[in-house]
Motif scaffolding. Structure first.
Motif, PDB file in Angstrom:
ATOM      1  N   UNK A  35       0.802  -1.224   0.000  1.00 35.17           N
ATOM      2  CA  UNK A  35       0.000   0.000   0.000  1.00 35.17           C
ATOM      3  C   UNK A  35       0.834   1.272   0.000  1.00 35.17           C
ATOM      4  N   UNK A  36       1.992   1.235   0.660  1.00 34.78           N
ATOM      5  CA  UNK A  36       2.757   2.468   0.846  1.00 34.78           C
ATOM      6  C   UNK A  36       4.178   2.414   0.276  1.00 34.78           C
ATOM      7  N   UNK A  37       4.568   1.275  -0.278  1.00 30.78           N
ATOM      8  CA  UNK A  37       5.931   1.152  -0.801  1.00 30.78           C
ATOM      9  C   UNK A  37       6.008   1.435  -2.279  1.00 30.78           C
ATOM     10  N   UNK A  38       5.658   2.666  -2.678  1.00 27.59           N
ATOM     11  CA  UNK A  38       5.636   3.017  -4.104  1.00 27.59           C
ATOM     12  C   UNK A  38       7.026   2.963  -4.733  1.00 27.59           C
ATOM     13  N   UNK A  39       8.064   3.130  -3.942  1.00 30.05           N
ATOM     14  CA  UNK A  39       9.411   3.124  -4.500  1.00 30.05           C
ATOM     15  C   UNK A  39       9.993   1.736  -4.685  1.00 30.05           C
ATOM     16  N   UNK A  40       9.272   0.713  -4.258  1.00 27.86           N
ATOM     17  CA  UNK A  40       9.759  -0.660  -4.368  1.00 27.86           C
ATOM     18  C   UNK A  40       9.376  -1.234  -5.734  1.00 27.86           C
ATOM     19  N   UNK A  90       7.288  -6.647  -4.875  1.00 25.74           N
ATOM     20  CA  UNK A  90       5.958  -6.734  -4.266  1.00 25.74           C
ATOM     21  C   UNK A  90       5.361  -8.123  -4.490  1.00 25.74           C
ATOM     22  N   UNK A  91       5.414  -8.593  -5.731  1.00 21.33           N
ATOM     23  CA  UNK A  91       4.780  -9.861  -6.087  1.00 21.33           C
ATOM     24  C   UNK A  91       5.474 -11.026  -5.399  1.00 21.33           C
ATOM     25  N   UNK A  92       6.812 -11.041  -5.440  1.00 25.94           N
ATOM     26  CA  UNK A  92       7.560 -12.135  -4.810  1.00 25.94           C
ATOM     27  C   UNK A  92       7.331 -12.143  -3.303  1.00 25.94           C
ATOM     28  N   UNK A  93       7.346 -10.967  -2.673  1.00 23.32           N
ATOM     29  CA  UNK A  93       7.126 -10.875  -1.234  1.00 23.32           C
ATOM     30  C   UNK A  93       5.733 -11.382  -0.865  1.00 23.32           C
TER      31      UNK A  93
END
Length: 323
Positions: free
Chosen positions: A265-270, A275-278
């Motif tokens: 939700x808040x990790x736009x810089x990632x 995101x998908x793997x996590x």
């Protein structure tokens, strides 16, 4: 392999890209994911088989373990078969209704899993703080009813998520940068106002996590207080040992879920593939490790599993004596 259905030509479908940025490596990435998924299925089905077969394990604690194993199986199965179709056969299309159904099942089952962990904490509290009344407070029938309540609550609170999104107009670009239909990813496909849907999803996630963690913390606070009153060190260790498997399950589930939810939700810089793997690690690793943890930590279950394995590998043979 040709990317033959990457561009949506039908307004009633979405396209799941898999792991964005790593599409060329999908075949190799599928190997660890598929291995973990198969191990999770084998481990949890083994628990269900052994507990179901052994009458001595027909107790509330083992019934809760079966519920946990069942939610582990269904949660991972709600998205892994489709993910493997993307990895192996490039079958990326999914209907809007199918996507919303997958999203609902995934999030509802995840919350049922969390609610069962809360019920397990209550089970440990009663076993340690009120052992003489354990059989009357937590019967098998009452545990089954608690499991049904967990399911009903999850369905009731999570059903508005797909219903809210089903009323939204979706943009022409229906490419979801994920390998399953996550709520945020589907919401981003809408061209309408998704404020209500986003706020509701965030509030529900916050309420479920905070309530579940608070109830688990309260249970263990009372357990620790009861254990500290016990003068015998041996009794202390025995009481804490009965909680060790459950504590490991909690430590694997909640920190990963919370971290994944916050970064989503808040990790736009990632990077999107992170995101998908996590997200997949969060919902695949615990189902694989859970049967191992409570199989090792709970001696009675471990002994029954070993006995059944020995029966399978050492079947009785009939000796033929010469006349």
């Amino acid at each position: 392999m040709a990317d033959f259905n990457f561009i949506p030509s039908d307004s009633s479908i979405f396209i799941l890209t898999g792991i964005p940025g790593l599409e060329t490596a999908h075949i190799w990435i599928s190997i660890p994911f598929c291995t973990v998924y198969i191990m999770a299925l084998l481990g949890n089905f083994t628990v269900l088989f052994v507990v179901g077969k052994e009458k001595s394990l027909h107790k509330p604690m083992y019934l809760l373990l079966c519920m946990l194993a069942l939610t582990d199986i269904t949660t991972s199965t709600s998205f892994m078969p489709k993910a493997l179709c993307i990895f192996w056969f490039n079958l990326k299309s999914i209907t809007v209704k199918g996507c919303l159904t997958q999203m609902f099942l995934f999030h509802a089952l995840s919350n049922v899993h969390s609610a069962i962990l809360v019920t397990m904490a209550f089970d440990r509290y009663v076993a340690i703080c009120n052992p003489l009344r354990y059989a009357t407070i937590l019967s098998n029938a009452r545990i089954a009813k608690l499991g049904l309540v967990c399911l009903v609550i999850a369905v009731f609170f999570l059903l508005p998520l797909p219903l809210l999104l089903s009323r939204q107009p979706f943009c022409a670009n229906r490419i979801i940068p994920h390998k399953y239909c996550d709520h945020n990813a589907v919401a981003n496909m809408s061209c309408g106002d998704i404020t209500v849907s986003r706020v509701y999803g965030l509030v529900i996630a916050f309420i479920f996590i905070v309530c579940d963690v608070t109830l688990i913390g309260l249970s263990y606070g009372l357990i620790i207080r009861a254990v500290l009153r016990i003068s015998s060190k041996k009794a202390n260790n025995k009481a804490l040992n009965t909680c060790s498997a459950h504590i490991w399950l909690i430590l694997m589930s909640y920190p990963l879920r919370l971290f994944s939810s916050l970064t989503d939700r808040f990790g736009q810089g990632i990077a999107p593939h992170v995101h998908v793997i996590l997200s997949n690690v969060t919902y695949l690793i615990p189902p694989m490790l859970n049967p191992i943890i409570y199989g090792v930590k709970i001696k009675e279950l471990c002994d029954k599993v070993a006995k059944n394995i020995c029966r399978i590998h050492s079947p009785h043979t009939t000796e033929f004596k010469p006349a």
